[in-house]
Design an enzyme around this catalytic site. Sequence first.
Site, PDB file in Angstrom:
ATOM      1  N   LYS A  13       0.828  -1.215   0.000  1.00 21.59           N
ATOM      2  CA  LYS A  13       0.000   0.000   0.000  1.00 21.59           C
ATOM      3  C   LYS A  13       0.858   1.259   0.000  1.00 21.59           C
ATOM      4  O   LYS A  13       0.575   2.207  -0.713  1.00 21.59           O
ATOM      5  CB  LYS A  13      -0.928   0.050   1.229  1.00 21.59           C
ATOM      6  CG  LYS A  13      -1.860  -1.133   1.374  1.00 21.59           C
ATOM      7  CD  LYS A  13      -2.819  -0.920   2.536  1.00 21.59           C
ATOM      8  CE  LYS A  13      -2.151  -0.870   3.908  1.00 21.59           C
ATOM      9  NZ  LYS A  13      -1.547  -2.134   4.342  1.00 21.59           N
ATOM     10  N   ARG A  88      -8.293   1.631  10.425  1.00 27.35           N
ATOM     11  CA  ARG A  88      -7.917   0.243  10.695  1.00 27.35           C
ATOM     12  C   ARG A  88      -8.897  -0.420  11.650  1.00 27.35           C
ATOM     13  O   ARG A  88      -8.733  -1.603  11.950  1.00 27.35           O
ATOM     14  CB  ARG A  88      -6.529   0.219  11.347  1.00 27.35           C
ATOM     15  CG  ARG A  88      -5.368  -0.096  10.400  1.00 27.35           C
ATOM     16  CD  ARG A  88      -4.111   0.062  11.210  1.00 27.35           C
ATOM     17  NE  ARG A  88      -2.983  -0.681  10.767  1.00 27.35           N
ATOM     18  CZ  ARG A  88      -1.978  -0.174  10.046  1.00 27.35           C
ATOM     19  NH1 ARG A  88      -2.016   1.060   9.622  1.00 27.35           N
ATOM     20  NH2 ARG A  88      -0.938  -0.926   9.742  1.00 27.35           N
ATOM     21  N   ARG A 122      11.764  -6.780   3.898  1.00 30.99           N
ATOM     22  CA  ARG A 122      11.613  -5.340   3.645  1.00 30.99           C
ATOM     23  C   ARG A 122      12.718  -4.531   4.327  1.00 30.99           C
ATOM     24  O   ARG A 122      13.110  -4.813   5.451  1.00 30.99           O
ATOM     25  CB  ARG A 122      10.241  -4.893   4.168  1.00 30.99           C
ATOM     26  CG  ARG A 122       9.991  -3.424   3.937  1.00 30.99           C
ATOM     27  CD  ARG A 122       8.536  -3.094   3.955  1.00 30.99           C
ATOM     28  NE  ARG A 122       7.954  -3.115   5.292  1.00 30.99           N
ATOM     29  CZ  ARG A 122       6.691  -2.776   5.522  1.00 30.99           C
ATOM     30  NH1 ARG A 122       5.894  -2.432   4.527  1.00 30.99           N
ATOM     31  NH2 ARG A 122       6.212  -2.808   6.750  1.00 30.99           N
ATOM     32  N   ARG A 155      12.502  -2.304   9.809  1.00 33.55           N
ATOM     33  CA  ARG A 155      11.594  -1.729  10.797  1.00 33.55           C
ATOM     34  C   ARG A 155      11.461  -2.662  11.994  1.00 33.55           C
ATOM     35  O   ARG A 155      11.443  -3.866  11.842  1.00 33.55           O
ATOM     36  CB  ARG A 155      10.215  -1.509  10.159  1.00 33.55           C
ATOM     37  CG  ARG A 155      10.110  -0.194   9.443  1.00 33.55           C
ATOM     38  CD  ARG A 155       8.859  -0.076   8.618  1.00 33.55           C
ATOM     39  NE  ARG A 155       7.641  -0.511   9.304  1.00 33.55           N
ATOM     40  CZ  ARG A 155       6.422  -0.357   8.790  1.00 33.55           C
ATOM     41  NH1 ARG A 155       6.266   0.190   7.596  1.00 33.55           N
ATOM     42  NH2 ARG A 155       5.368  -0.773   9.447  1.00 33.55           N
ATOM     43  N   ARG A 166       0.913  -8.384  14.000  1.00 32.36           N
ATOM     44  CA  ARG A 166       0.233  -7.425  13.115  1.00 32.36           C
ATOM     45  C   ARG A 166      -0.820  -8.123  12.261  1.00 32.36           C
ATOM     46  O   ARG A 166      -1.883  -7.562  12.008  1.00 32.36           O
ATOM     47  CB  ARG A 166       1.266  -6.719  12.219  1.00 32.36           C
ATOM     48  CG  ARG A 166       2.061  -5.666  12.990  1.00 32.36           C
ATOM     49  CD  ARG A 166       3.332  -5.322  12.295  1.00 32.36           C
ATOM     50  NE  ARG A 166       3.131  -4.545  11.086  1.00 32.36           N
ATOM     51  CZ  ARG A 166       4.025  -4.468  10.099  1.00 32.36           C
ATOM     52  NH1 ARG A 166       5.159  -5.140  10.182  1.00 32.36           N
ATOM     53  NH2 ARG A 166       3.796  -3.739   9.048  1.00 32.36           N
TER      54      ARG A 166
HETATM   55  P1  AMP Z   1       2.010   0.848   8.917  1.00 31.64           P
HETATM   56  O1  AMP Z   1       3.207   1.614   8.491  1.00 31.64           O
HETATM   57  O2  AMP Z   1       0.746   1.311   8.234  1.00 31.64           O
HETATM   58  O3  AMP Z   1       2.190  -0.640   8.834  1.00 31.64           O
HETATM   59  O4  AMP Z   1       1.777   1.206  10.479  1.00 31.64           O
HETATM   60  C1  AMP Z   1       2.762   0.927  11.437  1.00 31.64           C
HETATM   61  C2  AMP Z   1       2.155   0.915  12.827  1.00 31.64           C
HETATM   62  O5  AMP Z   1       1.602   2.205  13.138  1.00 31.64           O
HETATM   63  C3  AMP Z   1       0.992  -0.044  13.048  1.00 31.64           C
HETATM   64  O6  AMP Z   1       1.420  -1.370  13.288  1.00 31.64           O
HETATM   65  C4  AMP Z   1       0.337   0.594  14.274  1.00 31.64           C
HETATM   66  O7  AMP Z   1       1.098   0.353  15.441  1.00 31.64           O
HETATM   67  C5  AMP Z   1       0.446   2.081  13.948  1.00 31.64           C
HETATM   68  N1  AMP Z   1      -0.711   2.537  13.158  1.00 31.64           N
HETATM   69  C6  AMP Z   1      -0.698   2.973  11.867  1.00 31.64           C
HETATM   70  N2  AMP Z   1      -1.925   3.302  11.462  1.00 31.64           N
HETATM   71  C7  AMP Z   1      -2.752   3.075  12.506  1.00 31.64           C
HETATM   72  C8  AMP Z   1      -4.155   3.197  12.711  1.00 31.64           C
HETATM   73  N3  AMP Z   1      -4.964   3.612  11.727  1.00 31.64           N
HETATM   74  N4  AMP Z   1      -4.661   2.875  13.929  1.00 31.64           N
HETATM   75  C9  AMP Z   1      -3.860   2.462  14.922  1.00 31.64           C
HETATM   76  N5  AMP Z   1      -2.535   2.287  14.805  1.00 31.64           N
HETATM   77  C10 AMP Z   1      -1.974   2.593  13.616  1.00 31.64           C
END
Ligand code: AMP
Length: 213
Positions: A13, A88, A122, A155, A166
């Site tokens: 994404k 989410r 990644r 990461r 996750r």
């Molecule tokens: P991502 O880069 O989108 O995979 O997000 C990394 C981390 O940020 C996630 O595993 C959550 O800990 C936090 N996070 C990102 N977006 C959200 C969201 N919409 N609601 C809650 N936590 C979020």
Amino acid sequence: MNFVFLGPPGAGKGTLAKQASEKLKVPHISTGDLFREAIQKGTPLGKEVQSILSRGDLVPDGLTIQLVRERIDQEDCRNGFILDGFPRTIPQAEALQTFAPPTQVINFLLSEEEIIKRLSGRRSCPQCGAIYHIAFNPPRIDELCDSCSARLITRKDDTIEAIKNRLGVYNSQTVPLIAFYEKRGILSNIDASPSAVEVLESFLSLIQKLKKR
Ligand code: AMP
């Protein structure tokens, strides 16, 4: 158009949203990037969410909704945006309906086996946010970012343990959003398994079809 990119972690994404944002000239809003930036800068928000992110858990809805609301209120979102990683949860989706309802939600489909393969290889640039993969999209010089030469990192939440957490969080909290948006008639599915270039093409041709409706 207001886009929401939905799909499991590792579906690509972020990579697609970056490219689509340049093509469509609308901002790419990634809540994950906003949280990581806050952590890197050591802001109060960053300190609050640091351990949540490294476990792969979700940041509380209230905090996340406020962050997105403030970002969407900015001038550059007037003509639309691409939300990547938000909403989410159902409460986040309900809140978004009240201040910036999505025009179209793209649901990226990818098998669990492929997700694990992608996330565990990644690498990310801590400076400019570019995303690589050790096998599928390696940098030109080992371990260094092509754009800004910073040393690439894995990461914290791309370890096997955090990836599994996750995925569990995604299945229980985020999958219900598929039905939420299907019911509203604004969900389209895209197969995320081909290359990034092909997925971008599928997305752009989908937009053309939607415009003709
Ligand atoms: P991502 O880069 O989108 O995979 O997000 C990394 C981390 O940020 C996630 O595993 C959550 O800990 C936090 N996070 C990102 N977006 C959200 C969201 N919409 N609601 C809650 N936590 C979020």
